[in-house]
Write a protein that holds these residues in place. Structure first.
Motif, PDB file in Angstrom:
ATOM      1  N   LYS A 197       0.201  -1.545  -0.485  1.00  0.00           N
ATOM      2  CA  LYS A 197       0.411   0.120  -0.278  1.00  0.00           C
ATOM      3  C   LYS A 197       1.145   1.320  -0.163  1.00  0.00           C
ATOM      4  O   LYS A 197       0.259   1.894   0.560  1.00  0.00           O
ATOM      5  N   LEU A 198       1.788   1.246  -0.465  1.00  0.00           N
ATOM      6  CA  LEU A 198       2.779   2.500  -0.983  1.00  0.00           C
ATOM      7  C   LEU A 198       2.211   2.967  -1.877  1.00  0.00           C
ATOM      8  O   LEU A 198       1.343   3.194  -2.326  1.00  0.00           O
ATOM      9  N   ASP A 199       2.527   4.309  -1.767  1.00  0.00           N
ATOM     10  CA  ASP A 199       1.745   5.924  -2.236  1.00  0.00           C
ATOM     11  C   ASP A 199       2.368   5.981  -3.714  1.00  0.00           C
ATOM     12  O   ASP A 199       4.216   5.675  -3.230  1.00  0.00           O
ATOM     13  N   PHE A 200       2.442   7.427  -4.397  1.00  0.00           N
ATOM     14  CA  PHE A 200       3.094   6.911  -5.406  1.00  0.00           C
ATOM     15  C   PHE A 200       4.163   7.499  -5.467  1.00  0.00           C
ATOM     16  O   PHE A 200       5.020   7.230  -6.420  1.00  0.00           O
ATOM     17  N   ALA A 201       4.212   8.898  -4.470  1.00  0.00           N
ATOM     18  CA  ALA A 201       5.669   9.408  -4.658  1.00  0.00           C
ATOM     19  C   ALA A 201       6.050   8.219  -4.108  1.00  0.00           C
ATOM     20  O   ALA A 201       7.507   8.304  -3.855  1.00  0.00           O
ATOM     21  N   THR A 202       6.346   7.927  -3.147  1.00  0.00           N
ATOM     22  CA  THR A 202       7.387   6.377  -2.512  1.00  0.00           C
ATOM     23  C   THR A 202       7.535   5.645  -3.739  1.00  0.00           C
ATOM     24  O   THR A 202       9.030   6.106  -3.806  1.00  0.00           O
ATOM     25  N   VAL A 203       6.490   5.210  -4.433  1.00  0.00           N
ATOM     26  CA  VAL A 203       6.228   4.600  -5.857  1.00  0.00           C
ATOM     27  C   VAL A 203       7.793   4.751  -6.322  1.00  0.00           C
ATOM     28  O   VAL A 203       9.015   4.310  -7.797  1.00  0.00           O
ATOM     29  N   SER A 204       6.935   5.787  -6.533  1.00  0.00           N
ATOM     30  CA  SER A 204       8.442   6.391  -7.817  1.00  0.00           C
ATOM     31  C   SER A 204       9.526   6.851  -7.827  1.00  0.00           C
ATOM     32  O   SER A 204      10.134   7.199  -8.759  1.00  0.00           O
ATOM     33  N   GLY A 205      10.065   7.415  -6.648  1.00  0.00           N
ATOM     34  CA  GLY A 205      11.226   7.357  -6.197  1.00  0.00           C
ATOM     35  C   GLY A 205      11.655   5.477  -5.887  1.00  0.00           C
ATOM     36  O   GLY A 205      13.223   5.905  -5.915  1.00  0.00           O
ATOM     37  N   LEU A 206      11.523   4.916  -6.136  1.00  0.00           N
ATOM     38  CA  LEU A 206      11.783   3.905  -5.901  1.00  0.00           C
ATOM     39  C   LEU A 206      11.922   3.569  -6.678  1.00  0.00           C
ATOM     40  O   LEU A 206      12.844   2.721  -7.308  1.00  0.00           O
ATOM     41  N   LEU A 207      11.184   3.394  -7.370  1.00  0.00           N
ATOM     42  CA  LEU A 207      11.378   3.472  -9.558  1.00  0.00           C
ATOM     43  C   LEU A 207      12.682   3.766 -10.132  1.00  0.00           C
ATOM     44  O   LEU A 207      13.578   3.147 -10.502  1.00  0.00           O
ATOM     45  N   ALA A 208      12.763   5.165 -10.006  1.00  0.00           N
ATOM     46  CA  ALA A 208      13.534   6.242  -9.888  1.00  0.00           C
ATOM     47  C   ALA A 208      14.898   5.255  -9.580  1.00  0.00           C
ATOM     48  O   ALA A 208      15.809   5.587 -10.286  1.00  0.00           O
ATOM     49  N   GLY A 209      14.930   5.749  -8.046  1.00  0.00           N
ATOM     50  CA  GLY A 209      16.635   4.834  -7.815  1.00  0.00           C
ATOM     51  C   GLY A 209      16.651   3.494  -7.335  1.00  0.00           C
ATOM     52  O   GLY A 209      18.161   3.700  -7.984  1.00  0.00           O
ATOM     53  N   SER A 210      15.110   2.957  -8.018  1.00  0.00           N
ATOM     54  CA  SER A 210      16.826   1.302  -8.693  1.00  0.00           C
ATOM     55  C   SER A 210      16.938   1.416 -10.053  1.00  0.00           C
ATOM     56  O   SER A 210      18.055   0.772 -10.207  1.00  0.00           O
ATOM     57  N   MET A 211      17.123   2.684 -10.751  1.00  0.00           N
ATOM     58  CA  MET A 211      17.685   2.553 -12.118  1.00  0.00           C
ATOM     59  C   MET A 211      18.051   3.135 -12.010  1.00  0.00           C
ATOM     60  O   MET A 211      18.619   3.853 -13.099  1.00  0.00           O
ATOM     61  N   THR A 212      18.640   4.307 -10.480  1.00  0.00           N
ATOM     62  CA  THR A 212      19.957   5.570 -10.938  1.00  0.00           C
ATOM     63  C   THR A 212      19.807   6.465 -11.901  1.00  0.00           C
ATOM     64  O   THR A 212      20.985   7.265 -13.101  1.00  0.00           O
ATOM     65  N   ASP A 213      18.500   7.361 -12.076  1.00  0.00           N
ATOM     66  CA  ASP A 213      17.668   7.096 -13.022  1.00  0.00           C
ATOM     67  C   ASP A 213      17.319   9.043 -12.307  1.00  0.00           C
ATOM     68  O   ASP A 213      16.149   9.191 -12.546  1.00  0.00           O
ATOM     69  N   PRO A 214      17.867   9.896 -13.408  1.00  0.00           N
ATOM     70  CA  PRO A 214      17.341  11.699 -12.856  1.00  0.00           C
ATOM     71  C   PRO A 214      16.287  12.042 -13.628  1.00  0.00           C
ATOM     72  O   PRO A 214      15.505  12.710 -13.223  1.00  0.00           O
ATOM     73  N   PRO A 215      16.845  12.326 -15.099  1.00  0.00           N
ATOM     74  CA  PRO A 215      15.049  11.975 -15.285  1.00  0.00           C
ATOM     75  C   PRO A 215      13.894  11.477 -15.045  1.00  0.00           C
ATOM     76  O   PRO A 215      12.435  12.548 -15.318  1.00  0.00           O
ATOM     77  N   ALA A 216      13.807  10.381 -15.305  1.00  0.00           N
ATOM     78  CA  ALA A 216      12.641   9.890 -14.220  1.00  0.00           C
ATOM     79  C   ALA A 216      12.475  10.198 -13.042  1.00  0.00           C
ATOM     80  O   ALA A 216      11.279  10.615 -12.807  1.00  0.00           O
ATOM     81  N   LEU A 217      13.332  10.471 -12.395  1.00  0.00           N
ATOM     82  CA  LEU A 217      13.260  11.564 -11.620  1.00  0.00           C
ATOM     83  C   LEU A 217      12.847  12.638 -11.095  1.00  0.00           C
ATOM     84  O   LEU A 217      11.537  12.989 -10.650  1.00  0.00           O
ATOM     85  N   ALA A 218      12.754  13.542 -11.856  1.00  0.00           N
ATOM     86  CA  ALA A 218      12.446  15.287 -12.215  1.00  0.00           C
ATOM     87  C   ALA A 218      11.148  14.594 -12.695  1.00  0.00           C
ATOM     88  O   ALA A 218      10.091  15.555 -12.434  1.00  0.00           O
ATOM     89  N   PHE A 219      10.422  13.978 -13.445  1.00  0.00           N
ATOM     90  CA  PHE A 219       9.272  13.455 -13.744  1.00  0.00           C
ATOM     91  C   PHE A 219       8.567  13.496 -12.613  1.00  0.00           C
ATOM     92  O   PHE A 219       6.735  13.896 -12.658  1.00  0.00           O
ATOM     93  N   ALA A 220       8.438  11.867 -11.885  1.00  0.00           N
ATOM     94  CA  ALA A 220       8.216  11.427 -10.940  1.00  0.00           C
ATOM     95  C   ALA A 220       8.029  13.474  -9.760  1.00  0.00           C
ATOM     96  O   ALA A 220       6.704  13.628  -8.983  1.00  0.00           O
ATOM     97  N   THR A 221       8.829  13.696  -9.601  1.00  0.00           N
ATOM     98  CA  THR A 221       8.359  14.748  -8.860  1.00  0.00           C
ATOM     99  C   THR A 221       7.689  16.323  -8.878  1.00  0.00           C
ATOM    100  O   THR A 221       7.033  17.204  -8.634  1.00  0.00           O
ATOM    101  N   GLY A 222       7.529  15.776 -10.878  1.00  0.00           N
ATOM    102  CA  GLY A 222       7.246  17.314 -11.481  1.00  0.00           C
ATOM    103  C   GLY A 222       5.347  16.121 -11.537  1.00  0.00           C
ATOM    104  O   GLY A 222       4.591  17.349 -11.038  1.00  0.00           O
ATOM    105  N   VAL A 223       5.182  15.275 -11.070  1.00  0.00           N
ATOM    106  CA  VAL A 223       3.926  14.716 -11.508  1.00  0.00           C
ATOM    107  C   VAL A 223       3.530  14.864  -9.958  1.00  0.00           C
ATOM    108  O   VAL A 223       1.919  15.380  -9.407  1.00  0.00           O
TER     109      VAL A 223
END
Length: 558
Positions: free
Chosen positions: A498-524
């Protein structure tokens, strides 16, 4: 202009360095171009290097190899220094579960890359590039190339395959990550902004900043107790900074040895919950503000910049060493903490002290308080750390079941040493400090050099490969390696935990070590909330990807 055009035969090193500089310049300009808020950033240098490598004259490969490895070491070492202070904290509490999910993404990606490479008949060397490119992880590419080059019978042509496959799969992986986040958001009906508001409210409840409270001593059981013992009796999280006797008009410093009497007013510093316990221990709260009481007591914020006190605890310094002043709080980065006795001082800490003017003046001399020192980069421990990282990275580690010993590589060794140095703040007597701006500059400089050299080395064959059947298969395999682990683990995290979207999106971006994906997640999310999870899983994920790339290199290419 003939002398400039003929640099390769006359001075190949100068030609290579000049071309690297041009590629870095063009690539960084390309990285500033954004489509719907998403840009390549420094990764634009990779594609500028590919284009330059495809159209330029021959380039000295030895120079490119040297600059590439140097850039990778600089990049990874600065990343480790940045992440070191929070690395071990990320492995406690909820961080354990988040890192376990991120590790599952790494392992699934590695297994899937190996399986697809076998089924689709890839050269095993290209499988390494598919794994690194599909996960946008640059250090793993460097580690894979280093391991591959050390295996017997690997030709120069095969050694170039990881970089080619990486370049083919990297840009598509960014788009697939973003699409995966959107798919999870839509399928599970998540509302990012509502989730962020709830998450921030929970964080505010769980993090208590230090407060001040005036308390009247009424409990006969604490009469005669020294003020330095009150913190321990109240649970260890309270510091008494000032005392005002009932019979006196002025307040005084709560120096060691000063005993409490009934009717005294004391100014206590701690979290609200700790102050509640202290109030129950001593008596009751008072509306009087001892900060405004007359007397010789004042306060000051002092920067810790003297080497002599680094690593010492607040208890080890104590009022005697600091000439009668009391340390009440310490600010480290953006975190303010109560100065409990076992808290160790680090370079750049801001110490809040209470005392008389002369004592504070002497304490300033002891602690340093040199603003200029904060703007200096200490290079000696940096170079010492790099040497230790190289030694660790080249150390053969026998692993049962593997035909070759495992080596952490320059990237892995440098990362581990940098995390430890960043956590400790020193190497023996060598104190490490670099301003944030310097750390960011070195990090971007290192990754730009690495990307430029990888692109220049891959460029001559890139366009032929990407338009070939083999290149299209790499691309298809990369999409699977990116999407499948993210969808599987993301779905489990949302549906089961039951993790929220902010936590999950940070997890997915961090697991791929991908700054563009993190930037997208923070924007959403319209919040920096995803960055918390990203930072929690990034260090361990990077280390695991480096090790996974080497295990793949040994098992599929050995």
């Amino acid at each position: 202009m003939n002398w400039l055009l003929d640099l390769y035969p006359s001075n190949p090193t100068a030609q290579a360095i000049g071309l690297i500089s041009i590629v870095c310049m063009a690539g960084m300009l390309l990285g500033t171009v954004k489509v719907r808020g998403i840009g390549l950033g420094t990764a634009g240098v990779l594609f500028a290097g590919i284009l330059a490598g495809a159209i330029s004259s021959p380039i000295d490969a030895r120079t490119l190899d040297f600059v590439k490895e140097l850039g990778l070491v600089i990049f990874v070492f600065t990343i480790g220094l940045q992440l070191g202070p929070g690395f071990f904290a990320s492995l406690r509490g909820t961080g354990v579960y988040l890192n376990a999910l991120a590790a599952a993404i790494v392992v699934l990606g590695a297994l899937l890359a190996a399986a697809l490479g076998t089924v689709l008949g890839f050269d095993p060397a290209s499988t390494l590039g598919v794994f690194s490119g599909a996960t946008t992880n640059t250090p793993s590419l460097g580690a894979a190339q280093q391991t591959l080059s050390g295996l017997p019978g690997v030709t120069a042509e095969r050694a170039a395959l990881p970089a080619l496959a990486y370049a083919v799969t990297y840009p598509v992986a960014i788009a697939v990550m973003i699409a995966t986040m959107l798919l999870l958001k839509r399928f599970f009906g998540l509302e990012p902004r509502c989730d962020v508001q709830r998450l921030e409210a929970e964080q505010r409840r769980s993090v208590e900043p230090p407060e001040r409270r005036t308390i009247v001593v009424e409990n006969a059981g604490v009469e005669g107790v020294p003020v330095e013992a009150v913190g321990g009796l109240a649970g260890g999280g309270v510091v008494i900074s000032r005392v005002k006797r009932a019979s006196e008009a002025q307040s005084r410093v709560a120096a060691d040895g000063l005993v409490l009497r009934r009717g005294d007013l004391v100014l206590a510093v701690g979290t609200a919950s700790d102050l509640d316990r202290c109030e129950q221990l001593l008596g009751r709260a008072s509306a009087e503000d001892l900060m405004q009481a007359p007397g010789p007591v004042t306060y000051r914020h002092i920067l810790v910049t003297r080497r002599d006190v680094l690593g010492k605890t607040v208890g080890e310094l104590g009022p005697r060493h600091l000439h009668g002043v009391v340390v009440t709080r310490i600010t480290r980065a953006d975190l303010e903490m109560t100065a409990v006795p076992d808290l160790r001082l680090q370079f750049g800490d801001v110490v809040h002290v209470v005392g008389e003017q002369e004592g504070i003046r002497k304490s300033v001399e002891i602690l340093g308080n040199s603003i200029g020192a904060l703007n200096e980069t200490h290079f000696v421990p940096v170079f010492a750390g790099i040497v230790l990282g190289i030694a660790l990275g080249t150390l053969p580690i026998p692993i049962p079941g593997l035909p070759q010993p495992l080596r952490l590589g320059l990237a892995g060794g440098s990362l581990i040493v940098a995390i430890l140095v960043g956590r400790l703040g020193r190497i023996g007597p060598l104190v490490l400090h670099a301003p944030q701006s310097a750390s960011v500059a070195f990090r971007e400089f290192g990754i730009a050099l690495f990307f430029a050299c990888v692109g220049l080395l891959a460029g001559p064959r890139f366009f032929h490969e990407v338009l070939s059947e083999r290149g299209l298969l790499w691309l298809a395999a990369g999409v699977c390696v990116t999407a499948v682990p993210l969808l599987a683990v993301g779905a489990v995290a949302i549906a089961v935990r039951k993790l929220d979207f902010a936590t999950v999106s940070g997890l997915l971006a961090g697991s791929m070590t991908d700054p563009p994906a993190l930037a997208f997640a923070t924007g959403v999310c319209a919040s920096d909330a995803p960055m918390t999870t990203y930072a929690a899983v990034y260090p361990l994920t990077t280390l695991l990807r480096i090790l996974a790339a080497q295990v793949l290199a040994i098992t599929v290419c050995g």
